[in-house]
Design a protein around this motif. Sequence first.
Motif, PDB file in Angstrom:
ATOM      1  N   ARG A 187       0.812  -1.225   0.000  1.00  0.00           N
ATOM      2  CA  ARG A 187       0.000   0.000   0.000  1.00  0.00           C
ATOM      3  C   ARG A 187       0.836   1.262   0.000  1.00  0.00           C
ATOM      4  NH1 ARG A 187      -3.407  -2.463   3.938  1.00  0.00           N
ATOM      5  NH2 ARG A 187      -2.346  -1.225   5.519  1.00  0.00           N
ATOM      6  N   VAL A 188       2.024   1.233   0.580  1.00  0.00           N
ATOM      7  CA  VAL A 188       2.809   2.459   0.744  1.00  0.00           C
ATOM      8  C   VAL A 188       3.828   2.669  -0.371  1.00  0.00           C
ATOM      9  CG1 VAL A 188       2.510   2.367   3.245  1.00  0.00           C
ATOM     10  CG2 VAL A 188       4.557   1.341   2.212  1.00  0.00           C
ATOM     11  N   LEU A 189       3.874   1.793  -1.358  1.00  0.00           N
ATOM     12  CA  LEU A 189       4.839   1.939  -2.440  1.00  0.00           C
ATOM     13  C   LEU A 189       4.621   3.266  -3.183  1.00  0.00           C
ATOM     14  CD1 LEU A 189       5.039  -1.594  -4.113  1.00  0.00           C
ATOM     15  CD2 LEU A 189       6.911  -0.348  -3.029  1.00  0.00           C
ATOM     16  N   GLY A 190       5.641   4.122  -3.176  1.00  0.00           N
ATOM     17  CA  GLY A 190       5.562   5.388  -3.887  1.00  0.00           C
ATOM     18  C   GLY A 190       4.676   6.430  -3.241  1.00  0.00           C
ATOM     19  N   GLU A 191       4.225   6.188  -2.002  1.00  0.00           N
ATOM     20  CA  GLU A 191       3.342   7.131  -1.313  1.00  0.00           C
ATOM     21  C   GLU A 191       4.151   8.013  -0.365  1.00  0.00           C
ATOM     22  OE1 GLU A 191       0.022   7.683  -1.605  1.00  0.00           O
ATOM     23  OE2 GLU A 191       0.142   6.345  -3.339  1.00  0.00           O
ATOM     24  N   PRO A 192       3.930   9.338  -0.402  1.00  0.00           N
ATOM     25  CA  PRO A 192       4.620  10.207   0.563  1.00  0.00           C
ATOM     26  C   PRO A 192       3.963  10.124   1.927  1.00  0.00           C
ATOM     27  CG  PRO A 192       3.176  11.516  -0.836  1.00  0.00           C
ATOM     28  CD  PRO A 192       3.119  10.101  -1.360  1.00  0.00           C
ATOM     29  N   ASP A 193       4.774  10.244   2.952  1.00  0.00           N
ATOM     30  CA  ASP A 193       4.245  10.321   4.310  1.00  0.00           C
ATOM     31  C   ASP A 193       3.394  11.584   4.448  1.00  0.00           C
ATOM     32  OD1 ASP A 193       4.732   9.140   7.208  1.00  0.00           O
ATOM     33  OD2 ASP A 193       4.831  11.331   7.386  1.00  0.00           O
ATOM     34  N   PRO A 194       2.365  11.575   5.295  1.00  0.00           N
ATOM     35  CA  PRO A 194       1.566  12.786   5.484  1.00  0.00           C
ATOM     36  C   PRO A 194       2.398  14.021   5.811  1.00  0.00           C
ATOM     37  CG  PRO A 194       0.464  10.929   6.508  1.00  0.00           C
ATOM     38  CD  PRO A 194       1.799  10.421   6.028  1.00  0.00           C
ATOM     39  N   ARG A 195       3.515  13.844   6.521  1.00  0.00           N
ATOM     40  CA  ARG A 195       4.383  14.982   6.833  1.00  0.00           C
ATOM     41  C   ARG A 195       5.118  15.501   5.605  1.00  0.00           C
ATOM     42  NH1 ARG A 195       7.877  12.093  11.289  1.00  0.00           N
ATOM     43  NH2 ARG A 195       7.439  10.401   9.818  1.00  0.00           N
ATOM     44  N   ALA A 196       5.129  14.721   4.545  1.00  0.00           N
ATOM     45  CA  ALA A 196       5.827  15.120   3.317  1.00  0.00           C
ATOM     46  C   ALA A 196       4.871  15.615   2.244  1.00  0.00           C
ATOM     47  CB  ALA A 196       6.649  13.952   2.778  1.00  0.00           C
ATOM     48  N   LEU A 197       3.572  15.707   2.546  1.00  0.00           N
ATOM     49  CA  LEU A 197       2.606  16.101   1.525  1.00  0.00           C
ATOM     50  C   LEU A 197       2.837  17.525   1.033  1.00  0.00           C
ATOM     51  CD1 LEU A 197      -0.725  14.496   2.808  1.00  0.00           C
ATOM     52  CD2 LEU A 197       0.653  13.826   0.829  1.00  0.00           C
ATOM     53  N   LEU A 198       3.188  18.434   1.939  1.00  0.00           N
ATOM     54  CA  LEU A 198       3.456  19.808   1.518  1.00  0.00           C
ATOM     55  C   LEU A 198       4.661  19.848   0.594  1.00  0.00           C
ATOM     56  CD1 LEU A 198       3.035  22.842   1.559  1.00  0.00           C
ATOM     57  CD2 LEU A 198       4.295  22.938   3.726  1.00  0.00           C
ATOM     58  N   ALA A 199       5.734  19.151   0.970  1.00  0.00           N
ATOM     59  CA  ALA A 199       6.915  19.099   0.108  1.00  0.00           C
ATOM     60  C   ALA A 199       6.568  18.481  -1.241  1.00  0.00           C
ATOM     61  CB  ALA A 199       8.025  18.299   0.791  1.00  0.00           C
ATOM     62  N   TYR A 200       5.727  17.456  -1.230  1.00  0.00           N
ATOM     63  CA  TYR A 200       5.299  16.803  -2.469  1.00  0.00           C
ATOM     64  C   TYR A 200       4.584  17.805  -3.372  1.00  0.00           C
ATOM     65  CZ  TYR A 200       3.245  13.118  -5.413  1.00  0.00           C
ATOM     66  OH  TYR A 200       2.879  12.319  -6.468  1.00  0.00           O
ATOM     67  N   GLU A 201       3.653  18.569  -2.810  1.00  0.00           N
ATOM     68  CA  GLU A 201       2.899  19.544  -3.592  1.00  0.00           C
ATOM     69  C   GLU A 201       3.799  20.667  -4.114  1.00  0.00           C
ATOM     70  OE1 GLU A 201      -0.091  20.750  -0.873  1.00  0.00           O
ATOM     71  OE2 GLU A 201      -1.216  18.865  -0.985  1.00  0.00           O
ATOM     72  N   ILE A 202       4.775  21.084  -3.306  1.00  0.00           N
ATOM     73  CA  ILE A 202       5.711  22.123  -3.742  1.00  0.00           C
ATOM     74  C   ILE A 202       6.519  21.626  -4.939  1.00  0.00           C
ATOM     75  CG2 ILE A 202       7.793  23.401  -3.072  1.00  0.00           C
ATOM     76  CD1 ILE A 202       6.588  23.601  -0.251  1.00  0.00           C
ATOM     77  N   HIS A 203       6.965  20.383  -4.888  1.00  0.00           N
ATOM     78  CA  HIS A 203       7.702  19.812  -6.017  1.00  0.00           C
ATOM     79  C   HIS A 203       6.841  19.763  -7.281  1.00  0.00           C
ATOM     80  CE1 HIS A 203      10.654  18.541  -3.013  1.00  0.00           C
ATOM     81  NE2 HIS A 203      11.452  18.182  -3.996  1.00  0.00           N
ATOM     82  N   LEU A 204       5.580  19.384  -7.138  1.00  0.00           N
ATOM     83  CA  LEU A 204       4.692  19.335  -8.297  1.00  0.00           C
ATOM     84  C   LEU A 204       4.503  20.728  -8.890  1.00  0.00           C
ATOM     85  CD1 LEU A 204       1.897  16.818  -7.194  1.00  0.00           C
ATOM     86  CD2 LEU A 204       4.002  16.355  -8.468  1.00  0.00           C
TER      87      LEU A 204
END
Length: 376
Positions: free
Chosen positions: A224-241
Amino acid sequence: MLFVRPARLADLDAIAQMARTAQPVLHSLPHDRDALEARIALSEDSFRADVDFPGEEFYLFVLEDGDTGRLLGTSSVVAAAGYSEPFYAFRNDALIHASRELHVNRKIHALTMSHELTGMSRLAGFYIDPSLRGDAAAHLISRARMVYVAMNRRRFTPEVFSLLLGVTDESGVSPFWEAVGRKFFGRDFREIEVASGGRSRTFIAEVMPAYPLYVPLLPESAQRVLGEPDPRALLAYEIHLEEGFEPDRYVDIFDAGPVLTAQVDRTTSVAASEARIVREAAGDANRTDGTDGADGAAHLVASDRAGEFRCVMATLPPLASSRSASPAQRGRARAAAPLDAAARAALGVQDGDAVRCVPLYRDEPQTEDDSMGDAS
């Protein structure tokens, strides 16, 4: 006013404190004080060096509060990941298992250890002080490094990548690590995370499986977690996008976190940037909360005078390419970056100097090449 600048040895105490308290662990910033001092010294040397192509350089940035002098965040760029040792990740593959006799043809998802990311420039070391509210500061410290990459193209590879934190529970336990890594290392995730030094240690190849891992054989919690960002990394994920990064075919070899890649030419810091000329703006004219104002939109504004890189967030008139701007507004946007005294002081610029301006949110690609070029 918050601004981003290169780290200095004088920042050692503050950076050491951030490295110790950062969650998740910043493996690009070692906890050992002597090793951390060496990293900062390498960063200073890297910024000063006359570089024609990426090598062992390491660029460390800090987020400073100009009013108090307090450091509130870090980010970094590794010029060539795995420069001295390969950089390891898992590559998502599809293996075909077929039998003509049984009329079976199955495509099986597998993970294969790879060092194909070795040599590519890598974003790393993102940390933001928990006391900061809103997303503006996180955008500033994360994306300022891409503005620096855009202004110094020869120092970095044409494609860059970033490895984000994979899913862990409240105790820091990674389901993927428990299913895979622990079986081979027999140690806790955090211990190996620190020892790995950024996924470029020989022991990874010595201990991790050399053959493909068949994903259907892993526990469901790990799948289930393959390639999924941790909730604490969601902001960083969105910034990268927002910057133009996209998920790639790789995942982290320890916690299966996502690997994002981007062609530098297609990032917002290149495709949507403009060179503007600083003009004095009266009073406190520039909003710094990352929101658009009545007279303009939020931008990253950077200067690199004599190698002294600085970056702030400020509200500026619409970019020249904005369809909503009138012809007169577009003409002014090409020429002027009206900055108040605080922004000019943080950037170390004055009226008439050139700065690079990048919109915080890109609506459409630029059609004209107004970039400042390579300043290295």
